[in-house]
Design a protein around this motif. Structure first.
Motif, PDB file in Angstrom:
ATOM      1  N   PHE A  58       7.934   5.559  10.421  1.00  0.00           N
ATOM      2  CA  PHE A  58       6.482   5.467  10.306  1.00  0.00           C
ATOM      3  C   PHE A  58       5.928   6.634   9.494  1.00  0.00           C
ATOM      4  CE2 PHE A  58       2.057   5.513  11.575  1.00  0.00           C
ATOM      5  CZ  PHE A  58       1.764   4.155  11.513  1.00  0.00           C
ATOM      6  N   PHE A  59       6.487   7.831   9.765  1.00  0.00           N
ATOM      7  CA  PHE A  59       6.063   9.021   9.038  1.00  0.00           C
ATOM      8  C   PHE A  59       6.391   8.878   7.558  1.00  0.00           C
ATOM      9  CE2 PHE A  59       6.897  13.411   7.575  1.00  0.00           C
ATOM     10  CZ  PHE A  59       5.620  13.919   7.748  1.00  0.00           C
ATOM     11  N   ALA A  60       7.586   8.360   7.282  1.00  0.00           N
ATOM     12  CA  ALA A  60       7.990   8.154   5.890  1.00  0.00           C
ATOM     13  C   ALA A  60       7.013   7.201   5.204  1.00  0.00           C
ATOM     14  CB  ALA A  60       9.407   7.603   5.831  1.00  0.00           C
ATOM     15  N   ALA A  61       6.621   6.155   5.936  1.00  0.00           N
ATOM     16  CA  ALA A  61       5.703   5.171   5.370  1.00  0.00           C
ATOM     17  C   ALA A  61       4.379   5.830   4.985  1.00  0.00           C
ATOM     18  CB  ALA A  61       5.472   4.045   6.379  1.00  0.00           C
ATOM     19  N   VAL A  62       3.844   6.608   5.903  1.00  0.00           N
ATOM     20  CA  VAL A  62       2.560   7.256   5.652  1.00  0.00           C
ATOM     21  C   VAL A  62       2.677   8.235   4.485  1.00  0.00           C
ATOM     22  CG1 VAL A  62       0.815   8.806   6.630  1.00  0.00           C
ATOM     23  CG2 VAL A  62       1.809   6.978   8.036  1.00  0.00           C
ATOM     24  N   LEU A  63       3.766   8.996   4.483  1.00  0.00           N
ATOM     25  CA  LEU A  63       4.003   9.985   3.435  1.00  0.00           C
ATOM     26  C   LEU A  63       4.097   9.314   2.063  1.00  0.00           C
ATOM     27  CD1 LEU A  63       4.552  13.088   3.577  1.00  0.00           C
ATOM     28  CD2 LEU A  63       6.952  12.518   3.203  1.00  0.00           C
ATOM     29  N   LEU A  64       4.909   8.257   1.984  1.00  0.00           N
ATOM     30  CA  LEU A  64       5.088   7.553   0.714  1.00  0.00           C
ATOM     31  C   LEU A  64       3.763   6.990   0.225  1.00  0.00           C
ATOM     32  CD1 LEU A  64       8.388   5.618   1.471  1.00  0.00           C
ATOM     33  CD2 LEU A  64       8.088   7.359  -0.303  1.00  0.00           C
ATOM     34  N   MET A  65       3.013   6.426   1.167  1.00  0.00           N
ATOM     35  CA  MET A  65       1.735   5.822   0.806  1.00  0.00           C
ATOM     36  C   MET A  65       0.792   6.872   0.243  1.00  0.00           C
ATOM     37  SD  MET A  65      -0.127   3.085   3.246  1.00  0.00           S
ATOM     38  CE  MET A  65       0.933   3.322   4.610  1.00  0.00           C
ATOM     39  N   SER A  66       0.713   8.011   0.926  1.00  0.00           N
ATOM     40  CA  SER A  66      -0.258   9.021   0.498  1.00  0.00           C
ATOM     41  C   SER A  66       0.149   9.621  -0.850  1.00  0.00           C
ATOM     42  CB  SER A  66      -0.420  10.104   1.567  1.00  0.00           C
ATOM     43  OG  SER A  66       0.634  11.017   1.490  1.00  0.00           O
ATOM     44  N   VAL A  67       1.452   9.772  -1.082  1.00  0.00           N
ATOM     45  CA  VAL A  67       1.875  10.368  -2.352  1.00  0.00           C
ATOM     46  C   VAL A  67       1.816   9.355  -3.492  1.00  0.00           C
ATOM     47  CG1 VAL A  67       3.779  11.444  -3.619  1.00  0.00           C
ATOM     48  CG2 VAL A  67       3.322  12.107  -1.245  1.00  0.00           C
ATOM     49  N   PHE A  68       2.513   8.228  -3.323  1.00  0.00           N
ATOM     50  CA  PHE A  68       2.700   7.321  -4.458  1.00  0.00           C
ATOM     51  C   PHE A  68       1.567   6.310  -4.640  1.00  0.00           C
ATOM     52  CE2 PHE A  68       6.992   8.810  -3.524  1.00  0.00           C
ATOM     53  CZ  PHE A  68       7.371   9.253  -4.776  1.00  0.00           C
ATOM     54  N   SER A  69       0.870   5.995  -3.571  1.00  0.00           N
ATOM     55  CA  SER A  69      -0.212   5.022  -3.714  1.00  0.00           C
ATOM     56  C   SER A  69      -1.553   5.718  -3.864  1.00  0.00           C
ATOM     57  CB  SER A  69      -0.270   4.100  -2.493  1.00  0.00           C
ATOM     58  OG  SER A  69       0.941   3.434  -2.345  1.00  0.00           O
ATOM     59  N   VAL A  70      -1.855   6.621  -2.944  1.00  0.00           N
ATOM     60  CA  VAL A  70      -3.183   7.219  -2.936  1.00  0.00           C
ATOM     61  C   VAL A  70      -3.294   8.279  -4.026  1.00  0.00           C
ATOM     62  CG1 VAL A  70      -4.884   8.450  -1.552  1.00  0.00           C
ATOM     63  CG2 VAL A  70      -3.403   6.734  -0.477  1.00  0.00           C
ATOM     64  N   THR A  71      -2.376   9.254  -4.043  1.00  0.00           N
ATOM     65  CA  THR A  71      -2.475  10.360  -4.992  1.00  0.00           C
ATOM     66  C   THR A  71      -2.090   9.944  -6.411  1.00  0.00           C
ATOM     67  OG1 THR A  71      -1.822  11.787  -3.171  1.00  0.00           O
ATOM     68  CG2 THR A  71      -1.889  12.777  -5.375  1.00  0.00           C
ATOM     69  N   LEU A  72      -0.897   9.365  -6.549  1.00  0.00           N
ATOM     70  CA  LEU A  72      -0.413   9.038  -7.891  1.00  0.00           C
ATOM     71  C   LEU A  72      -0.874   7.660  -8.363  1.00  0.00           C
ATOM     72  CD1 LEU A  72       3.225  10.415  -7.557  1.00  0.00           C
ATOM     73  CD2 LEU A  72       1.361  11.415  -8.888  1.00  0.00           C
ATOM     74  N   GLY A  73      -1.158   6.783  -7.410  1.00  0.00           N
ATOM     75  CA  GLY A  73      -1.637   5.458  -7.756  1.00  0.00           C
ATOM     76  C   GLY A  73      -0.604   4.575  -8.439  1.00  0.00           C
ATOM     77  N   TRP A  74       0.691   4.839  -8.201  1.00  0.00           N
ATOM     78  CA  TRP A  74       1.735   4.055  -8.859  1.00  0.00           C
ATOM     79  C   TRP A  74       1.936   2.692  -8.207  1.00  0.00           C
ATOM     80  CZ3 TRP A  74       6.255   8.119  -9.510  1.00  0.00           C
ATOM     81  CH2 TRP A  74       5.833   9.076 -10.445  1.00  0.00           C
ATOM     82  N   PHE A  75       1.723   2.643  -6.917  1.00  0.00           N
ATOM     83  CA  PHE A  75       1.995   1.407  -6.189  1.00  0.00           C
ATOM     84  C   PHE A  75       0.771   1.007  -5.368  1.00  0.00           C
ATOM     85  CE2 PHE A  75       6.157   3.410  -6.714  1.00  0.00           C
ATOM     86  CZ  PHE A  75       6.865   2.372  -7.303  1.00  0.00           C
ATOM     87  N   PRO A  76       0.599  -0.303  -5.162  1.00  0.00           N
ATOM     88  CA  PRO A  76      -0.505  -0.746  -4.313  1.00  0.00           C
ATOM     89  C   PRO A  76      -0.293  -0.287  -2.872  1.00  0.00           C
ATOM     90  CG  PRO A  76       0.901  -2.592  -4.952  1.00  0.00           C
ATOM     91  CD  PRO A  76       1.362  -1.425  -5.718  1.00  0.00           C
ATOM     92  N   VAL A  77      -1.410  -0.112  -2.157  1.00  0.00           N
ATOM     93  CA  VAL A  77      -1.322   0.377  -0.779  1.00  0.00           C
ATOM     94  C   VAL A  77      -1.051  -0.760   0.191  1.00  0.00           C
ATOM     95  CG1 VAL A  77      -2.494   1.718   0.992  1.00  0.00           C
ATOM     96  CG2 VAL A  77      -2.984   2.145  -1.417  1.00  0.00           C
ATOM     97  N   PHE A  78      -1.727  -1.871   0.009  1.00  0.00           N
ATOM     98  CA  PHE A  78      -1.650  -2.948   0.998  1.00  0.00           C
ATOM     99  C   PHE A  78      -1.115  -4.232   0.403  1.00  0.00           C
ATOM    100  CE2 PHE A  78      -5.384  -0.422   2.446  1.00  0.00           C
ATOM    101  CZ  PHE A  78      -4.763   0.134   3.542  1.00  0.00           C
TER     102      PHE A  78
END
Ligand SMILES: Nc1ncnc2c1ncn2[C@@H]1O[C@H](COP(=O)(O)OP(=O)(O)O)[C@@H](O)[C@H]1O
Ligand SMILES: [Mg+2]
Lengths: 315, 347
Positions: A145-165
């Motif tokens: 779960f932590f990995a999921a949140v971490l990946l989301m915040s880095v690659f989706s929110v900050t970098l915007g490389w991948f969709p969040v949902f």
């Protein structure tokens, strides 16, 4: 071989039957009742409550209810969702593709990164090996779960490389939507598999037949592939299989975190809402997947290792 | 450039261990003429296998090796990786103790044979397969098809060792290194496999360095025998020379401790004391601690290997003892005899 597969499928059917009973019994014994969820805390008259219980057959004796349910399952009728009143079979059918894609993606990651990286670390040694050892310790220690949140915040929110949902549609869109969830899902398994592969390769390197192949002048590349890595795959196959089977269960956490509409997220919702029919159906699917994956591993094992004789018959 | 196929010149080997460096070979020197069979005989742990491994360069990682190992005059210790691989593929071959461990258990016999010809030597796959079948037939395997398709676990130890011999003959190498090739086999197949090995070796005109703990076996198949003790050679001679007139006390005791076929003795004489490892030698003659003929000067300094009329001995008293060592079996010297014969480990 064929007889072995048939026998194992028979055993799987028996396992499913026993599991179905246990699952049903567990649901039956679980605290809280479905009708209290249905009425949502509103005060209803005892007559209404009774009619609800009658409608869902909640007052029938345990065995009658089990028999009724089992009969339905055998004819492809998984019952009706308590909350949405939809047919469970078609609900599942609409959810399964997402989970299938997610786990298949994660399985590919496990094989590619776990096995390949572990094998290279074992063959090469040195700094790469040390890095893999360290990385696998970290990967294994991070909760999904932590990995999921971490990946989301880095690659989706900050970098915007991948969709969040969401899970996307079409191959490319799906891949992009499912990349982060698959990474989060596969991470601990990749770490374990890399570690086991590395150990197996290092051990196999010391085998006498490997030393002798080199002493016969067989080139290192060929020895590495044909004698070291191939033989190291024996223990690795088992570990990879177990980890891939476990993905289906682990998918629940990831689907929930990334709000994917797979059966994992569906299971979590169903448990919270005491949606018996759905929980039972998904639990059965999980057991079936586990059984099938294990069967595939056993067959694969016999293909890799000629000493393994399937069910006492020559392979 | 020498005419010898193999020449070991003062080969020393030390392995790092927790207790500091451990010497396992203390200056082994020997030579093999083309087509010659040299037996390397000694108790378990004396360094026979380690000597072979320095030739093939398969010593344990971290081992420090000094001295020269000349194969046709070329020092194999100095070869680069590519040249070493070529030498292994074309000019050297090895038969080890346990054929079951020598073959990859998950691959077919055909793979093992073809691999040595095709992947190691660059022959075409078809040609390699054809030759592999031919080689199997020549080591006396009746059903070649079945054998080619079999996995190692489906064959007996004797059959497997024949396969290994066939593979070893494939490249018609100059030198065959055989490390107790029949020790792991059951008695009935031992002589059969040994006969095939000897016949094949002669047919291909190979020289052979034959390692065994069995002096009798070595005497039967070798032209000369080198006796190894604690990582050094104590005597070299022909089987006839060693049997009729051993010049080193250790050789004499080895001969006495083998069962006699003619006389029935109450108890087999055993060599007193236990064999010592090479790293336990502290100056002087390595055998002095167990030698019934030991003299004070034996422990005073290193003893040289003295060459004399085609044989060599490493004993200060060799000349004085000539008659006594060649005489009838020595009576048990003072001290409790301790079982020290062939306690062969299963590797
Ligand atoms: N891989 C190894 N690491 C450390 N010591 C070893 C190793 N292999 C062999 N030795 C030691 O080296 C000595 C000689 O061994 P070896 O050459 O195998 O004897 P043998 O004459 O029985 O073939 C023995 O004392 C043995 O314990
Ligand atoms: Mg040995």
């Amino acid at each position: 071989m064929l007889r072995f597969i048939i026998r194992r499928l028979g055993a799987l059917a028996a396992t499913l039957l026993i599991s179905s009973f246990l699952i049903f019994a567990a649901m039956y014994a679980a605290p809280g009742s479905p009708e209290s969820f249905l009425v949502q805390g509103r005060t209803v008259s005892p007559e209404v409550l009774a009619s609800i219980r009658a409608q869902y057959g909640l007052d029938d004796p345990f065995l009658v209810r089990y028999g009724h349910w089992l009969g339905g399952v055998l004819t492809g009728d998984l019952g009706e969702s308590l909350t949405t009143r939809q047919d469970v079979a078609s609900l599942l059918a609409s959810r399964i593709p997402t989970t299938l894609w997610l786990t298949a993606y994660a399985a590919v990651l496990i094989v590619v990164f776990g096995v390949v990286v572990g094998a290279i670390a074992g063959l090469r040694g040195g700094a790469f090996d040390t890095a893999v050892l360290l990385g696998s310790s970290v990967g294994f220690a991070i909760p999904t779960f932590f990995a999921a949140v971490l990946l989301m915040s880095v690659f989706s929110v900050t970098l915007g490389w991948f969709p969040v949902f969401g899970s996307g549609s079409g191959l490319a869109d799906r891949m992009s939507h499912l990349t982060l969830p698959a990474v989060a899902l596969a991470l601990p398994a990749v770490a374990v598999v890399a570690r086991i592969t590395r150990t197996a390769v290092v051990e196999e390197r010391e085998a006498e037949h490997v030393q002798i192949a080199l002493a016969r002048g067989v080139p290192w590349r060929i020895v590495a592939r044909r004698h070291i890595v191939r033989n190291a795959m024996l223990p690795v196959t088992t570990i990879v299989g177990v980890n891939i089977a476990a993905l289906v269960a682990g998918a629940a956490v990831v689907e929930h975190a990334f709000t994917l509409d797979g059966i994992g997220a569906m299971l979590i919702n169903a448990v919270q809402q005491k949606d018996f029919a759905v929980v039972q159906a998904i639990a059965l699917v999980l057991v079936a997947v586990f059984g099938v994956v294990n069967l595939v591993i056993d067959i694969l094992y016999a293909v890799i290792d000629p000493r393994v004789q399937l069910g006492g018959e020559s392979a | 450039m020498s005419a010898n196929v193999l020449e070991l010149d003062d080969v020393r080997l030390a392995l790092p261990s927790r207790h500091g460096d451990r010497t396992l070979l203390r200056g082994v020197s020997l030579s093999l003429a083309p087509g010659e069979a040299l037996g390397l005989v000694g108790e378990s742990g004396s360094g026979k296998s380690m000597t072979l491994r320095t030739v093939l360069r398969t010593e344990p990682p971290g081992a420090r090796v000094t001295g020269r190992v000349l194969l046709d005059g070329e020092d194999v210790r100095l070869l680069g990786a590519a040249a070493l691989r070529r030498v292994r593929a074309e000019r050297l071959t090895m038969i080890s103790q346990n054929p079951r461990a020598a073959l990859n258990p998950v691959l077919r016999i055909s793979r093992y044979l073809v691999e040595g010809l095709c992947d190691a030597r660059g022959e075409s796959r078809d040609e390699a397969t054809r030759r592999a079948r031919d080689l199997l037939a020549r080591v006396g395997i009746a059903d070649v098809d079945r054998c080619m398709d079999a996995y190692p676990h489906q064959l007996s130890g004797g059959m497997l060792q024949r396969v290994v011999i066939a593979a070893a003959m494939a490249s018609s190498p100059r030198l065959l290194l055989a490390d107790e090739p029949t020790t792991a086999l059951d008695v009935t197949t031992q002589s059969e496999v040994m006969a095939i090995l000897d016949e094949q070796r002669r047919e291909h005109g190979m020289a052979m360095l034959f390692v065994t703990h069995d002096l009798e076996l070595a005497s039967a198949v070798c032209d000369r025998i080198a006796v190894l003790y604690a990582g050094e050679i104590v005597e070299i001679g022909t089987p006839a020379q060693l049997h009729s007139a051993p010049r080193h006390p250790y050789t004499r005791l080895l001969l006495d401790s083998r069962p006699s076929l003619t006389a029935k003795t109450a108890a087999l004489p055993v060599i007193p004391g236990r064999p010592i490892a090479a790293y336990e030698v502290e100056g002087g003659c390595a055998f002095s601690g167990r030698c019934p003929w030991v003299a004070p000067r034996c422990s005073e300094g290193e003893v040289a290997l003295v060459h004399d009329a085609g044989r060599a001995t490493r004993c200060l008293r060799a000349d004085e003892l000539t008659a006594e060592l060649a005489g009838p079996a020595v009576s048990e010297p003072a001290g409790e005899p301790v079982q020290a014969g062939e306690t062969e480990e299963t590797a």
